[in-house]
Design a protein around this motif. Structure first.
Motif, mmCIF file in Angstrom:
data_model
loop_
_atom_site.group_PDB
_atom_site.id
_atom_site.type_symbol
_atom_site.label_atom_id
_atom_site.label_comp_id
_atom_site.label_asym_id
_atom_site.label_seq_id
_atom_site.Cartn_x
_atom_site.Cartn_y
_atom_site.Cartn_z
ATOM 1 N N GLU A 28 27.656 47.219 52.252
ATOM 2 C CA GLU A 28 29.202 47.280 51.794
ATOM 3 C C GLU A 28 29.809 45.409 51.394
ATOM 4 O O GLU A 28 30.643 44.896 50.461
ATOM 5 N N MET A 29 29.466 45.099 52.578
ATOM 6 C CA MET A 29 29.618 43.250 52.759
ATOM 7 C C MET A 29 29.351 42.580 51.622
ATOM 8 O O MET A 29 29.808 41.511 51.250
ATOM 9 N N LEU A 30 28.368 42.977 51.577
ATOM 10 C CA LEU A 30 27.007 42.173 50.416
ATOM 11 C C LEU A 30 27.541 42.733 49.153
ATOM 12 O O LEU A 30 28.068 41.673 48.241
ATOM 13 N N VAL A 31 28.180 44.004 48.656
ATOM 14 C CA VAL A 31 29.121 44.321 47.074
ATOM 15 C C VAL A 31 30.559 43.279 47.273
ATOM 16 O O VAL A 31 30.466 42.633 46.222
ATOM 17 N N TYR A 32 30.965 42.955 48.754
ATOM 18 C CA TYR A 32 32.127 42.518 48.327
ATOM 19 C C TYR A 32 31.675 41.124 47.554
ATOM 20 O O TYR A 32 32.661 40.163 46.988
ATOM 21 N N ILE A 33 30.951 40.253 48.658
ATOM 22 C CA ILE A 33 30.565 39.379 48.632
ATOM 23 C C ILE A 33 29.812 38.594 46.552
ATOM 24 O O ILE A 33 30.097 37.866 46.172
ATOM 25 N N VAL A 34 29.443 39.722 46.664
ATOM 26 C CA VAL A 34 28.593 39.382 45.153
ATOM 27 C C VAL A 34 29.671 39.544 44.112
ATOM 28 O O VAL A 34 29.647 38.740 43.417
ATOM 29 N N SER A 35 30.505 40.834 44.823
ATOM 30 C CA SER A 35 31.279 40.484 43.925
ATOM 31 C C SER A 35 32.191 39.460 43.390
ATOM 32 O O SER A 35 33.156 39.025 42.453
ATOM 33 N N VAL A 36 33.175 38.767 44.832
ATOM 34 C CA VAL A 36 33.248 37.869 44.290
ATOM 35 C C VAL A 36 33.078 36.545 44.109
ATOM 36 O O VAL A 36 33.608 35.697 42.678
ATOM 37 N N LEU A 37 31.864 36.262 43.726
ATOM 38 C CA LEU A 37 31.218 35.533 43.535
ATOM 39 C C LEU A 37 30.930 35.306 41.945
ATOM 40 O O LEU A 37 30.814 34.254 41.127
ATOM 41 N N PHE A 38 30.421 37.305 41.796
ATOM 42 C CA PHE A 38 30.421 36.988 39.891
ATOM 43 C C PHE A 38 31.334 37.790 39.166
ATOM 44 O O PHE A 38 31.075 37.959 37.856
ATOM 45 N N ILE A 39 32.648 37.580 39.915
ATOM 46 C CA ILE A 39 33.663 38.714 39.513
ATOM 47 C C ILE A 39 34.961 37.374 39.462
ATOM 48 O O ILE A 39 35.448 37.045 38.553
ATOM 49 N N MET A 40 35.442 37.219 40.269
ATOM 50 C CA MET A 40 36.487 36.794 41.227
ATOM 51 C C MET A 40 36.166 35.083 40.620
ATOM 52 O O MET A 40 37.420 34.857 40.075
ATOM 53 N N VAL A 41 35.166 34.622 41.060
ATOM 54 C CA VAL A 41 34.955 32.776 40.301
ATOM 55 C C VAL A 41 34.955 32.930 39.368
ATOM 56 O O VAL A 41 35.840 31.387 38.828
ATOM 57 N N PRO A 42 33.813 33.365 38.719
ATOM 58 C CA PRO A 42 34.080 33.346 37.278
ATOM 59 C C PRO A 42 35.626 33.143 36.367
ATOM 60 O O PRO A 42 36.591 32.964 36.171
ATOM 61 N N PHE A 43 36.571 34.628 37.118
ATOM 62 C CA PHE A 43 38.113 34.836 36.462
ATOM 63 C C PHE A 43 39.208 33.542 37.088
ATOM 64 O O PHE A 43 39.725 33.550 36.338
ATOM 65 N N LEU A 44 38.557 33.215 38.758
ATOM 66 C CA LEU A 44 39.168 32.209 38.457
ATOM 67 C C LEU A 44 39.167 31.275 37.839
ATOM 68 O O LEU A 44 40.055 30.126 36.571
ATOM 69 N N LEU A 45 37.868 30.728 37.307
ATOM 70 C CA LEU A 45 37.218 29.432 36.426
ATOM 71 C C LEU A 45 38.478 29.757 35.124
ATOM 72 O O LEU A 45 38.542 28.922 34.496
ATOM 73 N N ILE A 46 38.507 30.517 34.641
ATOM 74 C CA ILE A 46 38.685 31.581 33.164
ATOM 75 C C ILE A 46 40.470 31.178 33.474
ATOM 76 O O ILE A 46 40.586 30.687 32.238
ATOM 77 N N LEU A 47 41.108 31.510 34.576
ATOM 78 C CA LEU A 47 42.481 31.325 34.438
ATOM 79 C C LEU A 47 42.678 29.690 34.184
ATOM 80 O O LEU A 47 43.704 29.404 33.748
ATOM 81 N N GLY A 48 42.181 28.822 35.230
ATOM 82 C CA GLY A 48 42.080 27.986 35.399
ATOM 83 C C GLY A 48 41.779 26.416 33.669
ATOM 84 O O GLY A 48 42.666 25.287 33.116
ATOM 85 N N SER A 49 40.782 27.229 33.144
ATOM 86 C CA SER A 49 40.225 27.152 31.840
ATOM 87 C C SER A 49 41.709 27.217 30.975
ATOM 88 O O SER A 49 42.165 26.417 30.144
ATOM 89 N N TYR A 50 42.027 28.277 31.089
ATOM 90 C CA TYR A 50 43.754 28.740 30.031
ATOM 91 C C TYR A 50 44.661 28.291 30.134
ATOM 92 O O TYR A 50 45.731 27.594 30.109
#
Length: 313
Positions: free
Chosen positions: A202-224
Motif C-alpha cells: 500500500e505504501m508503494l502504491v502511494y509512492i508510485v502514484s505520487v511519482l506518476f500522477i502527482m509529480v506530472p500533475f504539478l509540472l503541468i500546473l506549473g507550466s500552465y
C-alpha cells in the motif's frame, strides 16, 4: 494482518481465478450497458484512429504539438483496449471469471498505459509552455530529436516500475474472497483480497502514484501558471484568445484525467469506497479517452481542416 491458512483445494481455486463483478448489481441493465460501452469503444477507436491518421498524413500537421497528439491518440486506443473488450465480454456472456494470469496481465497493461498517459500529458504541457513562453527558440528547443526522446521516455520509463509492481502484488497470498467489485483488475481492489500483510504494498502504491500522477500533475500546473501569466501580458485580445483556445483543450483533459485518478489512488481506501472507485475509474479509463478527440478536434482549426481534406479525398 496474519496469513490465514486455507485448505489446499480452496487455495488452488482462489489462486487460479477471480470474479469481476462489474455491473452485476444492476442485472436489468446488462444489455443496455453492453450496447452503450460498445458504442463508446467504437467511438474511441474511430476518433482517436482518425486523429492519428490525419496527423501522420497531412503535411500541415507535422509540428511537435501534432506529433505528441498522434502518440496520445494511439496511447488512448491501447489504454481502453486493456479494459473495455473484457468488460464487453463479461456483459455479453455474463461469465465474469478472469484467470490470475489474465488479471495480472490486464493490471500491468493498465498501469503501464496509465503511467505513460500521465507523463505524455506533462510532455504536451511542456511543449505548449515552450511554444507560448519562448516562441523564438521553440524550433530549436523542441527539435525532432528532442520530441522523439520525450515520447520514448514517456512510453518506456514506467514499464519496469509497473511490471515490478504487478509482480509484487500478485506474489501475495490470496485466501479470502475472489470477487472483485470492479470491471477490471485494479490495484486497490486486488490488495483488499490479499490475506497477507499489505502495508508495504500500500505504501508503494502511494509512492508510485505520487511519482506518476502527482509529480506530472504539478509540472503541468506549473507550466500552465507560466503560460497564463505570459498570455495575460499579451497586448492583443486576439492573441490572448488564440493562446487560451490552444491550451484550454489540454487543460480540460488534465482536469478530467488527473482529478479522478488522484481521488482513486491517493485517498484512503475503505470497503465503502469500492462503488465510488468504480465510478471514478470510468472517467479516467473510458470517458476521458472518448472526449479527448472531440475536445482536440472541436477546439483546433488545423485538425478540422485536415479532417475535411481527408473526407474530401
Amino acid at each position: 494482518m496474519n496469513h490465514q491458512e486455507k485448505p489446499p483445494e480452496e487455495n488452488l481455486t482462489e489462486l487460479m481465478a477471480f470474479v469481476l463483478l462489474g455491473f452485476a448489481d444492476i442485472p436489468h441493465l446488462q444489455w443496455f450497458l453492453f450496447g452503450l460501452f460498445l458504442i463508446i469503444y467504437i467511438i474511441i477507436l474511430m476518433s482517436n484512429g482518425t486523429i492519428f491518421l490525419i496527423t501522420k498524413m497531412d503535411p500541415a500537421l507535422q509540428s511537435p504539438m501534432y506529433f505528441f497528439l498522434a502518440n496520445f491518440s494511439f496511447l488512448e486506443i491501447c489504454y481502453v483496449s486493456a479494459t473495455l473488450p473484457k468488460m464487453l465480454m463479461n456483459l455479453g456472456t455474463q461469465r465474469r471469471i478472469i484467470s490470475l494470469v489474465a488479471c495480472a496481465t490486464q493490471m500491468c497493461f493498465v498501469l503501464m498505459f496509465g503511467g505513460t498517459e500521465c507523463l505524455l500529458l506533462a510532455v504536451m504541457a511542456y511543449d505548449r509552455y515552450v511554444a507560448i513562453c519562448n516562441p523564438l527558440n521553440y524550433p530549436l528547443v523542441m527539435n525532432h530529436r528532442v520530441c522523439i526522446q520525450l515520447v520514448t521516455g514517456s512510453w518506456t520509463i514506467g514499464i519496469p516500475v509497473m511490471i515490478g509492481r504487478t509482480y509484487q502484488i500478485f506474489s501475495l497470498p490470496f485466501c479470502g474472497s475472489n470477487q472483485i467489485n470492479h470491471f477490471f483488475c485494479d490495484i486497490p481492489l486486488i490488495l483488499k483480497l490479499a490475506c497477507g500483510d499489505t502495508f508495504v504494498n500500500e505504501m508503494l502504491v502511494y509512492i508510485v502514484s505520487v511519482l506518476f500522477i502527482m509529480v506530472p500533475f504539478l509540472l503541468i500546473l506549473g507550466s500552465y501558471s507560466k503560460i497564463i501569466s505570459i498570455v495575460l501580458k499579451l497586448p492583443s485580445a486576439i492573441g490572448q484568445a488564440k493562446a487560451f483556445s490552444t491550451c484550454s483543450s489540454h487543460l480540460t483533459v488534465v482536469v478530467l484525467f488527473f482529478g479522478s485518478a488522484i481521488i482513486t489512488y491517493l485517498r484512503p481506501n475503505t470497503r465503502d469506497s469500492e462503488g465510488t472507485d468504480k465510478m471514478l475509474s470510468l472517467f479516467y479509463s473510458i470517458l476521458t479517452p472518448m472526449f479527448n478527440p472531440m475536445i482536440y478536434s472541436l477546439r483546433n482549426k488545423d485538425v478540422i481542416i485536415a479532417l475535411r481534406k481527408l473526407l474530401c479525398k
